[in-house]
Design an enzyme around this catalytic site. Structure first.
Site, PDB file in Angstrom:
ATOM      1  N   ASP A 109     -11.089  -8.641  -0.425  1.00 34.06           N
ATOM      2  CA  ASP A 109     -12.235  -7.881   0.073  1.00 34.06           C
ATOM      3  C   ASP A 109     -13.523  -8.221  -0.682  1.00 34.06           C
ATOM      4  O   ASP A 109     -14.443  -7.418  -0.723  1.00 34.06           O
ATOM      5  CB  ASP A 109     -11.964  -6.372   0.006  1.00 34.06           C
ATOM      6  N   LYS A 160     -14.700   2.880 -16.830  1.00 29.18           N
ATOM      7  CA  LYS A 160     -16.014   3.363 -16.409  1.00 29.18           C
ATOM      8  C   LYS A 160     -16.578   4.362 -17.431  1.00 29.18           C
ATOM      9  O   LYS A 160     -15.834   5.235 -17.897  1.00 29.18           O
ATOM     10  CB  LYS A 160     -15.807   4.137 -15.093  1.00 29.18           C
ATOM     11  N   ASP A 218     -18.447  -6.452  -2.899  1.00 34.08           N
ATOM     12  CA  ASP A 218     -17.122  -5.877  -2.632  1.00 34.08           C
ATOM     13  C   ASP A 218     -17.270  -5.075  -1.345  1.00 34.08           C
ATOM     14  O   ASP A 218     -18.007  -4.082  -1.312  1.00 34.08           O
ATOM     15  CB  ASP A 218     -16.756  -4.975  -3.820  1.00 34.08           C
TER      16      ASP A 218
HETATM   17  P1  GTP Z   1      -9.077   1.313  -0.854  1.00 39.34           P
HETATM   18  O1  GTP Z   1      -7.832   2.046  -0.418  1.00 39.34           O
HETATM   19  O2  GTP Z   1     -10.241   1.636   0.040  1.00 39.34           O
HETATM   20  O3  GTP Z   1      -9.400   1.481  -2.317  1.00 39.34           O
HETATM   21  O4  GTP Z   1      -8.870  -0.279  -0.642  1.00 39.34           O
HETATM   22  P2  GTP Z   1      -7.655  -1.231  -1.066  1.00 39.34           P
HETATM   23  O5  GTP Z   1      -6.375  -0.643  -0.638  1.00 39.34           O
HETATM   24  O6  GTP Z   1      -7.948  -2.584  -0.497  1.00 39.34           O
HETATM   25  O7  GTP Z   1      -7.709  -1.267  -2.637  1.00 39.34           O
HETATM   26  P3  GTP Z   1      -8.632  -2.136  -3.600  1.00 39.34           P
HETATM   27  O8  GTP Z   1      -9.962  -2.330  -2.969  1.00 39.34           O
HETATM   28  O9  GTP Z   1      -8.594  -1.563  -4.954  1.00 39.34           O
HETATM   29  O10 GTP Z   1      -7.800  -3.506  -3.655  1.00 39.34           O
HETATM   30  C1  GTP Z   1      -8.348  -4.719  -4.125  1.00 39.34           C
HETATM   31  C2  GTP Z   1      -7.596  -5.862  -3.468  1.00 39.34           C
HETATM   32  O11 GTP Z   1      -6.221  -5.854  -3.865  1.00 39.34           O
HETATM   33  C3  GTP Z   1      -7.612  -5.797  -1.959  1.00 39.34           C
HETATM   34  O12 GTP Z   1      -7.741  -7.121  -1.474  1.00 39.34           O
HETATM   35  C4  GTP Z   1      -6.256  -5.200  -1.616  1.00 39.34           C
HETATM   36  O13 GTP Z   1      -5.789  -5.672  -0.348  1.00 39.34           O
HETATM   37  C5  GTP Z   1      -5.369  -5.716  -2.737  1.00 39.34           C
HETATM   38  N1  GTP Z   1      -4.296  -4.787  -3.146  1.00 39.34           N
HETATM   39  C6  GTP Z   1      -4.452  -3.565  -3.721  1.00 39.34           C
HETATM   40  N2  GTP Z   1      -3.247  -3.031  -4.002  1.00 39.34           N
HETATM   41  C7  GTP Z   1      -2.315  -3.938  -3.588  1.00 39.34           C
HETATM   42  C8  GTP Z   1      -0.875  -3.947  -3.596  1.00 39.34           C
HETATM   43  O14 GTP Z   1      -0.202  -3.024  -4.035  1.00 39.34           O
HETATM   44  N3  GTP Z   1      -0.268  -5.064  -3.078  1.00 39.34           N
HETATM   45  C9  GTP Z   1      -0.978  -6.122  -2.571  1.00 39.34           C
HETATM   46  N4  GTP Z   1      -0.297  -7.166  -2.073  1.00 39.34           N
HETATM   47  N5  GTP Z   1      -2.331  -6.137  -2.546  1.00 39.34           N
HETATM   48  C10 GTP Z   1      -2.982  -5.054  -3.050  1.00 39.34           C
END
Ligand code: GTP
Length: 355
Positions: A109, A160, A218
């Site tokens: 993302d 943070k 982001d």
């Molecule tokens: P929010 O629920 O809105 O916070 O978004 P998110 O679920 O994408 O979480 P976040 O933005 O913190 O994740 C950062 C990146 O890591 C994103 O590209 C997610 O798809 C990925 N990510 C987060 N947690 C996992 C996980 O448990 N497994 C995998 N495969 N990818 C993850």
């Protein structure tokens, strides 16, 4: 070089857009968000990418198959989300490189214009375990911050705080030595940010910071998602995956913009979407088959598939879910989200210019 792309998150902050489509597959400047990342990774010398999937895992392979944008693709899914570190460790099963080779880790993302080749070069020159891309932001109190020493080594990973010691933050793109990935515990939920990086630093491993503060975003929130799409359409960040030249608007095949409509500011008009005469659409994302009626104004907003905005309605900073309808005369602003299929009836109250 091989890369692992983290795409397993649920994207909760982007609901309702992410109810039917995972965040990395949301159409952004006319193509899936990931298309921009794949094309940019290819341009940086990446030849093979392993997707670390979890939420709606099957949709990724259906979207990209085994090769796209010049990169070979493989998919490894988690039965239960393993967090960022656990996902990297799990996906490493599908890597083919040796223990000392660099592996690029990308968050699914992040839109970034930084020089990945320079990041890898620093990693190799320093013989580092991990090299993180760090970017400088105006208000670091909204993020954890990452101080570095004069030689570029990361000295701490700080949570943070209202008084950050540096404006450098973790930009979410890492180069790992393959053996450092293999050292992450298997089959466990692990966070690289909270566990892996701090423990590497305290054990004396070489963790480098590659500081570059060019274009970085982001796209985790609706405002940022709209901004990312707008920036790509306007050409603020060049992407080889853009299906057209940068400009004030991107209208995909089958989109219809009436001659008397104003559509600009980096707006994307998707396939089958319609903007009627007298409507104004600025800096927005209109997905497939959405509709903006005569005299309506839409600014910095997302209209999901089949969403409709009635005559004279005003939307500013709004997300409409699939098939949502905003009746004539309604005014929605400031982060309002309308869930899929909701129908807001026409407003009964009419204001005159004197009110
Ligand atoms: P929010 O629920 O809105 O916070 O978004 P998110 O679920 O994408 O979480 P976040 O933005 O913190 O994740 C950062 C990146 O890591 C994103 O590209 C997610 O798809 C990925 N990510 C987060 N947690 C996992 C996980 O448990 N497994 C995998 N495969 N990818 C993850």
């Amino acid at each position: 070089m091989e890369a692992i792309l983290l795409v397993g998150g649920q994207g909760t902050r982007l609901r309702p857009l992410t109810i039917s489509t995972p965040k990395p597959l949301l159409p952004t400047a006319g193509v899936a968000f990931l298309a921009h990342q794949l094309a940019r990774a290819h341009a940086s010398g990446v030849e093979r990418i392993v997707f670390a999937t979890s939420y709606r895992a099957e949709m990724f392979e259906a979207a990209f198959g085994d090769r796209a944008y010049g990169v070979d693709l493989a998919y490894v899914s988690e039965d239960e989300p393993l967090g960022t570190g656990g996902a990297i460790r799990n996906a490493a099963r599908a890597l083919t490189c040796g223990p000392d080779d660099p592996v690029l880790i990308l968050n699914g993302d992040i839109l970034s214009g930084h020089d990945v080749r320079a990041q890898v070069k620093l990693h190799e020159a320093a013989a580092a375990s991990v090299t993180l891309h760090l970017t400088e932001v105006d208000d670091p109190s909204r993020f954890g911050c990452v101080p570095t020493a004069g030689d570029g080594r990361v000295t701490a990973f700080l949570e943070k705080t209202p008084h950050p010691v540096t404006n450098q933050i973790n930009a979410g793109c890492y180069v790992f030595r393959r053996s450092a990935i293999d050292a992450i515990p298997e089959h466990e939920v692990v966070s690289v940010e909270r566990e892996t990086f701090p423990s590497l630093i305290s054990s004396g491993a070489v963790v480098m910071g590659y500081v570059e503060s060019g274009y970085w975003l982001d796209v985790g929130t609706p405002e940022a998602f709209v901004q990312g799409s707008r920036d790509l359409v306007l050409g603020a960040l060049a992407s080889p995956a853009m299906p057209g030249e940068p400009g004030e608007r991107l209208a995909l095949a089958g989109a219809r913009v009436a001659p008397g409509a104003v559509v600009r500011g980096g707006t994307t008009v998707g396939r089958g979407a319609v903007v009627e005469a007298g409507a104004t659409v600025i800096g927005s994302v209109l997905l497939e088959d959405s509709f903006v009626a005569e005299g309506a104004t839409v600014r910095d907003s997302v209209l999901s598939r089949g969403a409709r905005v009635g005559p004279g309605a005003v939307l500013d900073g709004v997300v409409l879910g699939d098939g949502a309808v905003v009746g004539p005369g309604n005014e929605l602003r400031c982060g309002v989200r309308v869930w899929p299929g909701i129908n807001l009836p026409p407003t009964a109250v009419r204001f005159s210019a004197d009110d």
